[in-house]
Structure formats: structure tokens, C-alpha cells
Design a protein around this motif. Structure first.
Motif, PDB file in Angstrom:
ATOM      1  N   ILE A 121     -23.715  -3.817   2.175  1.00 46.40           N
ATOM      2  CA  ILE A 121     -21.973  -3.781   1.685  1.00 46.40           C
ATOM      3  C   ILE A 121     -21.439  -5.010   2.940  1.00 46.40           C
ATOM      4  N   TYR A 122     -20.477  -5.717   2.162  1.00 43.71           N
ATOM      5  CA  TYR A 122     -19.773  -6.656   3.391  1.00 43.71           C
ATOM      6  C   TYR A 122     -18.289  -6.286   3.246  1.00 43.71           C
ATOM      7  N   TRP A 123     -17.560  -6.639   4.327  1.00 44.36           N
ATOM      8  CA  TRP A 123     -16.237  -6.604   4.516  1.00 44.36           C
ATOM      9  C   TRP A 123     -15.784  -7.764   4.986  1.00 44.36           C
ATOM     10  N   GLY A 124     -14.420  -8.271   4.566  1.00 48.80           N
ATOM     11  CA  GLY A 124     -13.498  -9.137   5.032  1.00 48.80           C
ATOM     12  C   GLY A 124     -12.885  -8.853   6.258  1.00 48.80           C
ATOM     13  N   GLN A 125     -12.169  -9.789   7.049  1.00 47.81           N
ATOM     14  CA  GLN A 125     -11.609  -9.313   8.033  1.00 47.81           C
ATOM     15  C   GLN A 125     -10.194  -8.558   7.942  1.00 47.81           C
ATOM     16  N   GLY A 126      -9.610  -8.560   6.757  1.00 45.49           N
ATOM     17  CA  GLY A 126      -8.480  -7.585   6.342  1.00 45.49           C
ATOM     18  C   GLY A 126      -7.218  -8.693   6.460  1.00 45.49           C
ATOM     19  N   THR A 127      -6.437  -8.427   5.559  1.00 39.04           N
ATOM     20  CA  THR A 127      -5.198  -9.226   5.441  1.00 39.04           C
ATOM     21  C   THR A 127      -4.012  -8.211   5.365  1.00 39.04           C
ATOM     22  N   GLN A 128      -2.917  -8.196   6.053  1.00 38.14           N
ATOM     23  CA  GLN A 128      -1.878  -7.264   6.103  1.00 38.14           C
ATOM     24  C   GLN A 128      -0.717  -7.507   4.969  1.00 38.14           C
ATOM     25  N   VAL A 129      -0.548  -6.337   4.279  1.00 37.71           N
ATOM     26  CA  VAL A 129       0.493  -6.241   3.135  1.00 37.71           C
ATOM     27  C   VAL A 129       1.498  -5.326   3.953  1.00 37.71           C
ATOM     28  N   THR A 130       2.768  -5.825   3.782  1.00 37.18           N
ATOM     29  CA  THR A 130       3.959  -5.117   4.320  1.00 37.18           C
ATOM     30  C   THR A 130       5.036  -4.898   3.333  1.00 37.18           C
TER      31      THR A 130
END
Length: 115
Positions: free
Chosen positions: A103-112
Motif C-alpha cells: 500500500i502506498y500513500w501520498g504526502q497529504g493535502t490539507q482541506v479546510t
């Protein structure tokens, strides 16, 4: 190895929309699923939506009817269209890819989402 690069997060008012994108690169043959998870501060990472290469797309109950996941296999990209956003949707959103058994993950992107 598979690399995942996300884009599209940001700040939006309640009721607004955002579209997240995630492109996979590297050894991307046989990706059996792509999707999105999210993690709010102090909470565990949770599934938002996952679309398998074969099978039925799965959505979290909290986003059904508001979020739509889609996938462009030719571009190795998965999208998350988020409509009618609520403050409780505020989180870091992580792209997910499964290349069994890895399984691979991205670095994440913030949603506010502001109220």
C-alpha cells in the motif's frame, strides 16, 4: 515503488466545492485500487472513497451523496470531487494506492472548510 502526488486542497467556505487530484508514477503496473483517506487532528485516518480496478467503489457514509471519486487509468490519476463541504470535512486528505500486497500513500493535502 509507486509515488503519489496530490493537489487541489485549500480553504473553502461551508457549502463550497473542491476537487482533489492524485497522480501515480513509478512501478504502477497492476494497481488494484486507488482512493482517498483523511485524517483530522486528534483522530485516526479514515477511508473517504476507494475505487478498485475491478469491483465496486466504496464511500464512507459521511460523504455519500456529496463526494464523487473517479479514475483516469490512462493517466494513472484519481480524482475526488467534493461538493457541499462541511466544517467536519476539514482534514488532511491522503491519496492511497494498492499494489497487492503493498500500500502506498501520498504526502497529504490539507482541506479546510470554514463555517
Amino acid at each position: 515503488q509507486v509515488q503519489l502526488v496530490e493537489s487541489g486542497g485549500g480553504l473553502v467556505q461551508a457549502g463550497g466545492s473542491l476537487r482533489l487530484s492524485c497522480t501515480a508514477s513509478g512501478s504502477i503496473s497492476s494497481l488494484s485500487a486507488m482512493g482517498w483517506y483523511r485524517q483530522a487532528p486528534g483522530k485516526q485516518r479514515e477511508l473517504v472513497a476507494v475505487t478498485p480496478t475491478v469491483g465496486t467503489t466504496n464511500y464512507a457514509d459521511a460523504v455519500k451523496g456529496r463526494f464523487t471519486i473517479s479514475r483516469d487509468n490512462a493517466k494513472n490519476t484519481v480524482f475526488l470531487q467534493m461538493n457541499s463541504l462541511k466544517p467536519e470535512d476539514t482534514a488532511a486528505y491522503y491519496c492511497y494506492a494498492r499494489q497487492s500486497p503493498k500500500i502506498y500513500w501520498g504526502q497529504g493535502t490539507q482541506v479546510t472548510v470554514s463555517s
